[in-house]
Write a protein that holds these residues in place. Structure first.
Motif, PDB file in Angstrom:
ATOM      1  N   UNK A   1     -13.040   5.525  -3.463  1.00 49.67           N
ATOM      2  CA  UNK A   1     -12.480   4.261  -3.926  1.00 49.67           C
ATOM      3  C   UNK A   1     -12.474   4.211  -5.447  1.00 49.67           C
ATOM      4  N   UNK A   2     -11.510   3.510  -6.011  1.00 52.10           N
ATOM      5  CA  UNK A   2     -11.430   3.317  -7.462  1.00 52.10           C
ATOM      6  C   UNK A   2     -11.456   4.630  -8.250  1.00 52.10           C
ATOM      7  N   UNK A   3     -10.761   5.622  -7.719  1.00 49.73           N
ATOM      8  CA  UNK A   3     -10.698   6.897  -8.435  1.00 49.73           C
ATOM      9  C   UNK A   3      -9.826   6.756  -9.674  1.00 49.73           C
ATOM     10  N   UNK A   4      -9.874   7.746 -10.548  1.00 47.45           N
ATOM     11  CA  UNK A   4      -9.065   7.738 -11.772  1.00 47.45           C
ATOM     12  C   UNK A   4      -7.582   7.638 -11.429  1.00 47.45           C
ATOM     13  N   UNK A   5      -7.149   8.411 -10.422  1.00 45.33           N
ATOM     14  CA  UNK A   5      -5.743   8.419 -10.035  1.00 45.33           C
ATOM     15  C   UNK A   5      -5.317   7.075  -9.444  1.00 45.33           C
ATOM     16  N   UNK A   6      -6.210   6.444  -8.681  1.00 48.64           N
ATOM     17  CA  UNK A   6      -5.894   5.154  -8.072  1.00 48.64           C
ATOM     18  C   UNK A   6      -5.693   4.092  -9.145  1.00 48.64           C
TER      19      UNK A   6
ATOM     20  N   UNK B   1      -3.961  12.078  -6.619  1.00 45.35           N
ATOM     21  CA  UNK B   1      -5.031  11.378  -5.927  1.00 45.35           C
ATOM     22  C   UNK B   1      -5.274  11.850  -4.509  1.00 45.35           C
ATOM     23  N   UNK B   2      -6.458  11.533  -4.003  1.00 44.63           N
ATOM     24  CA  UNK B   2      -6.832  11.852  -2.629  1.00 44.63           C
ATOM     25  C   UNK B   2      -7.782  10.769  -2.135  1.00 44.63           C
ATOM     26  N   UNK B   3      -7.584  10.368  -0.881  1.00 41.38           N
ATOM     27  CA  UNK B   3      -8.446   9.332  -0.317  1.00 41.38           C
ATOM     28  C   UNK B   3      -9.823   9.874   0.076  1.00 41.38           C
ATOM     29  N   UNK B   4      -9.902  11.182   0.238  1.00 43.21           N
ATOM     30  CA  UNK B   4     -11.150  11.796   0.680  1.00 43.21           C
ATOM     31  C   UNK B   4     -11.656  12.836  -0.310  1.00 43.21           C
ATOM     32  N   UNK B   5     -12.946  12.931  -0.435  1.00 43.89           N
ATOM     33  CA  UNK B   5     -13.596  13.970  -1.223  1.00 43.89           C
ATOM     34  C   UNK B   5     -14.867  14.381  -0.494  1.00 43.89           C
ATOM     35  N   UNK B   6     -14.907  15.654  -0.103  1.00 43.02           N
ATOM     36  CA  UNK B   6     -16.041  16.165   0.683  1.00 43.02           C
ATOM     37  C   UNK B   6     -16.246  15.343   1.956  1.00 43.02           C
TER      38      UNK B   6
ATOM     39  N   UNK C   1       0.819  -1.219   0.000  1.00 41.66           N
ATOM     40  CA  UNK C   1       0.000   0.000   0.000  1.00 41.66           C
ATOM     41  C   UNK C   1       0.848   1.262   0.000  1.00 41.66           C
ATOM     42  N   UNK C   2       2.014   1.207   0.633  1.00 39.46           N
ATOM     43  CA  UNK C   2       2.875   2.391   0.685  1.00 39.46           C
ATOM     44  C   UNK C   2       3.409   2.746  -0.693  1.00 39.46           C
ATOM     45  N   UNK C   3       3.885   1.751  -1.449  1.00 38.54           N
ATOM     46  CA  UNK C   3       4.379   2.012  -2.805  1.00 38.54           C
ATOM     47  C   UNK C   3       3.267   2.587  -3.666  1.00 38.54           C
ATOM     48  N   UNK C   4       2.085   2.005  -3.573  1.00 37.08           N
ATOM     49  CA  UNK C   4       0.937   2.520  -4.328  1.00 37.08           C
ATOM     50  C   UNK C   4       0.656   3.974  -3.971  1.00 37.08           C
ATOM     51  N   UNK C   5       0.736   4.293  -2.679  1.00 38.14           N
ATOM     52  CA  UNK C   5       0.387   5.640  -2.220  1.00 38.14           C
ATOM     53  C   UNK C   5       1.271   6.715  -2.839  1.00 38.14           C
ATOM     54  N   UNK C   6       2.567   6.431  -3.015  1.00 39.88           N
ATOM     55  CA  UNK C   6       3.463   7.460  -3.521  1.00 39.88           C
ATOM     56  C   UNK C   6       3.157   7.816  -4.967  1.00 39.88           C
ATOM     57  N   UNK C   7       2.820   6.802  -5.783  1.00 45.12           N
ATOM     58  CA  UNK C   7       2.414   7.083  -7.163  1.00 45.12           C
ATOM     59  C   UNK C   7       1.034   7.732  -7.173  1.00 45.12           C
ATOM     60  N   UNK C   8       0.165   7.264  -6.300  1.00 51.72           N
ATOM     61  CA  UNK C   8      -1.198   7.788  -6.209  1.00 51.72           C
ATOM     62  C   UNK C   8      -1.203   9.280  -5.914  1.00 51.72           C
ATOM     63  N   UNK C   9      -0.412   9.712  -4.933  1.00 48.72           N
ATOM     64  CA  UNK C   9      -0.368  11.131  -4.585  1.00 48.72           C
ATOM     65  C   UNK C   9       0.318  11.957  -5.668  1.00 48.72           C
TER      66      UNK C   9
ATOM     67  N   UNK D   1       2.077  19.315 -11.624  1.00 50.82           N
ATOM     68  CA  UNK D   1       0.848  20.080 -11.349  1.00 50.82           C
ATOM     69  C   UNK D   1      -0.277  19.276 -10.750  1.00 50.82           C
ATOM     70  N   UNK D   2      -0.271  17.950 -10.963  1.00 49.74           N
ATOM     71  CA  UNK D   2      -1.373  17.134 -10.446  1.00 49.74           C
ATOM     72  C   UNK D   2      -1.126  16.600  -9.046  1.00 49.74           C
ATOM     73  N   UNK D   3       0.112  16.682  -8.580  1.00 50.39           N
ATOM     74  CA  UNK D   3       0.445  16.080  -7.287  1.00 50.39           C
ATOM     75  C   UNK D   3      -0.376  16.690  -6.163  1.00 50.39           C
ATOM     76  N   UNK D   4      -0.870  15.826  -5.276  1.00 51.54           N
ATOM     77  CA  UNK D   4      -1.710  16.303  -4.178  1.00 51.54           C
ATOM     78  C   UNK D   4      -0.933  16.512  -2.895  1.00 51.54           C
ATOM     79  N   UNK D   5       0.367  16.145  -2.876  1.00 52.36           N
ATOM     80  CA  UNK D   5       1.191  16.342  -1.684  1.00 52.36           C
ATOM     81  C   UNK D   5       2.541  16.897  -2.102  1.00 52.36           C
ATOM     82  N   UNK D   6       3.042  17.843  -1.320  1.00 54.37           N
ATOM     83  CA  UNK D   6       4.295  18.499  -1.674  1.00 54.37           C
ATOM     84  C   UNK D   6       5.484  17.983  -0.884  1.00 54.37           C
ATOM     85  N   UNK D   7       5.248  17.352   0.253  1.00 57.01           N
ATOM     86  CA  UNK D   7       6.359  16.876   1.073  1.00 57.01           C
ATOM     87  C   UNK D   7       6.397  15.355   1.081  1.00 57.01           C
TER      88      UNK D   7
END
Length: 335
Positions: free
Chosen positions: A215-220, A205-210, A193-201, A283-289
Motif C-alpha cells: 500500500x502507498x508505494x512510490x508508484x501508487x 507498480x505492483x500490488x504484491x511484494x514477496x 480504480x481501473x484508471x489508476x491501475x493503468x498509470x500505476x502499472x 523500462x519501469x512498466x510492470x505489465x506488457x499487455x
C-alpha cells in the motif's frame, strides 16, 4: 392440397426462425432431464443476445441436458443475489462474476476448478486467464472483457501539429500543449480504480511484494499525483457522471482513456476521427499487455448432478455464434 401443405410448412419454418432465443431455450429445458442454471448480469444488447444464441446452439447438441440462462439484473444485483444464495445453500450451477468476486467465493469454498469440468482453455488470452487463476488453478472462463486503451482525436492533434504520443511523458506534454491551445482540458478520464491501475502499472507498480499486499508505494503515489496534477494544471478532466463517450459533445476531446466499445457510440455526437496509439510501456512498466476487466463464468462446487454428466467443452469455438480467441498487443506496449 400439396401446395397448401407446402405453404403451411414454409410458414411454420419462418415462424420457427423468428422465435426468440429465450423462448427456444425454455422449450429445450422443458424437455431436458438435467437443467443447469446459469446466472448472469446482462440486461440486454449484444452480450445478452450472444449468450442466449450460444446456449441455444449448445443445448441442441445435448441429449437430455440443458443450460438455462437466468438474468439477475445488473452486475451489482447479480453479486448480491449470489451472496444470498451462498448463505441459503442454494447456489446455481454456473454464474458470472468479476475476478474480485471470484476470490470472495473461493473463500466460501463454493467453486470448482474450470478444467475439472473438462473445459479446455488452449488459445484463451493468458492475461484474461491469469486474472482468474488462484494458487495456480483457473476458476473462471472469460466471456466478455473491456480492454482499456488510449484513443485520441486525430483531427485535433493535426490542427495543432502535435504528434501521437508514444510514451507517458509525451502523452502528458501533448495534453498540456493542446489544452493551452483549446482553452480547456483535453484529457478526460473516469476517476476509478481501473484508471489508476493503468498509470500505476505503467510506472512500474505492483500490488504484491514477496507475496504481501503493498500500500502507498512510490508508484501508487506517483500515479495518483499525475491524475490530480492533471486536473489542477488544467489539462485533465474527471468525468463523474455517465461514461466518457456520453460527454464527448461537451467540449474539446483530443484524447481519453476508456474501453473501446464506447467509441462507436460517438457517431451520434460529434464528428471526429479516432485512433489508438500504442504507448510504449517504458523500462519501469510492470505489465506488457493490455489490462482488462470484465465478467467471467464460474462453476459452483454444489450444482445439481454436476461434473461427469456434462460433455467436454472447447472454449475456442468454430461456430459463427461462438467465442473467439483474443490476441494480446505487441510486446512492450501498454494501453
Amino acid at each position: 392440397m400439396k401446395k397448401g401443405l407446402l405453404l403451411v410448412a414454409l410458414l411454420g419454418l419462418a415462424l420457427a426462425q423468428q422465435a426468440k432465443p429465450e423462448d427456444v431455450i425454455k422449450e429445450q429445458c422443458a424437455k431436458a432431464k438435467v437443467v443447469a442454471e446459469l446466472w448472469h448480469g446482462f440486461t440486454g444488447g449484444a452480450p445478452k443476445a450472444a449468450l442466449e444464441n450460444l446456449v441455444v446452439e449448445f443445448n441442441k447438441a445435448q441429449q437430455g441436458r440443458c443450460v438455462r440462462p437466468v438474468p439477475q439484473g445488473g452486475y451489482r444485483d447479480l453479486s448480491t443475489k449470489i451472496k444470498a444464495a451462498f448463505a441459503a445453500g442454494k447456489v446455481p450451477a454456473m454464474a458470472q462474476a468479476y475476478e474480485n468476486n471470484i476470490a470472495l467465493y473461493l473463500e466460501a469454498k463454493a467453486l470448482l476448478p474450470i478444467e475439472s469440468l473438462g473445459v479446455r482453455l488452449q488459445g484463451v488470452n493468458l492475461t484474461f486467464l491469469n486474472a482468474v487463476r488462484f494458487g495456480g488453478v483457473v476458476y473462471g472462463v472469460p466471456f466478455n472483457k473491456s480492454i482499456q486503451v488510449l484513443y485520441y482525436n486525430k483531427d485535433l492533434l493535426k490542427k495543432h501539429g502535435a504528434k501521437v504520443p508514444a510514451t507517458l511523458e509525451e502523452f502528458v506534454a501533448a495534453a498540456k500543449k493542446l489544452s493551452r491551445a483549446e482553452g480547456g482540458p483535453v484529457y478526460w478520464f473516469q476517476p476509478d480504480a481501473s484508471t489508476f491501475a493503468y498509470f500505476f502499472f505503467n510506472l512500474g507498480g505492483s500490488y504484491l511484494k514477496d507475496g504481501k499486499l503493498v500500500l502507498n508505494s512510490k508508484e501508487a503515489v506517483e500515479a495518483l499525483a499525475l491524475l490530480q496534477n492533471g486536473v489542477k494544471e488544467g489539462w485533465a478532466k474527471a468525468i463523474t457522471s455517465g461514461y466518457i463517450n456520453q460527454n464527448l459533445a461537451r467540449g474539446p476531446t483530443p484524447s481519453a482513456w476508456t474501453p473501446p466499445p464506447a467509441t462507436p457510440t460517438t457517431a451520434k455526437g460529434p464528428s471526429l476521427t479516432w485512433g489508438w496509439p500504442p504507448c510504449r510501456a517504458g523500462p519501469r512498466a510492470s505489465r506488457a499487455t493490455a489490462s482488462s476487466r470484465g465478467p467471467t463464468w464460474w462453476s459452483s462446487a454444489r450444482p445439481p448432478r454436476r461434473s461427469r454428466r456434462w460433455p467436454r467443452t472447447s472454449w475456442s469455438s468454430s461456430s459463427p455464434l461462438g467465442p473467439r480467441r483474443s490476441s494480446p498487443p505487441p510486446p512492450g506496449t501498454s494501453p
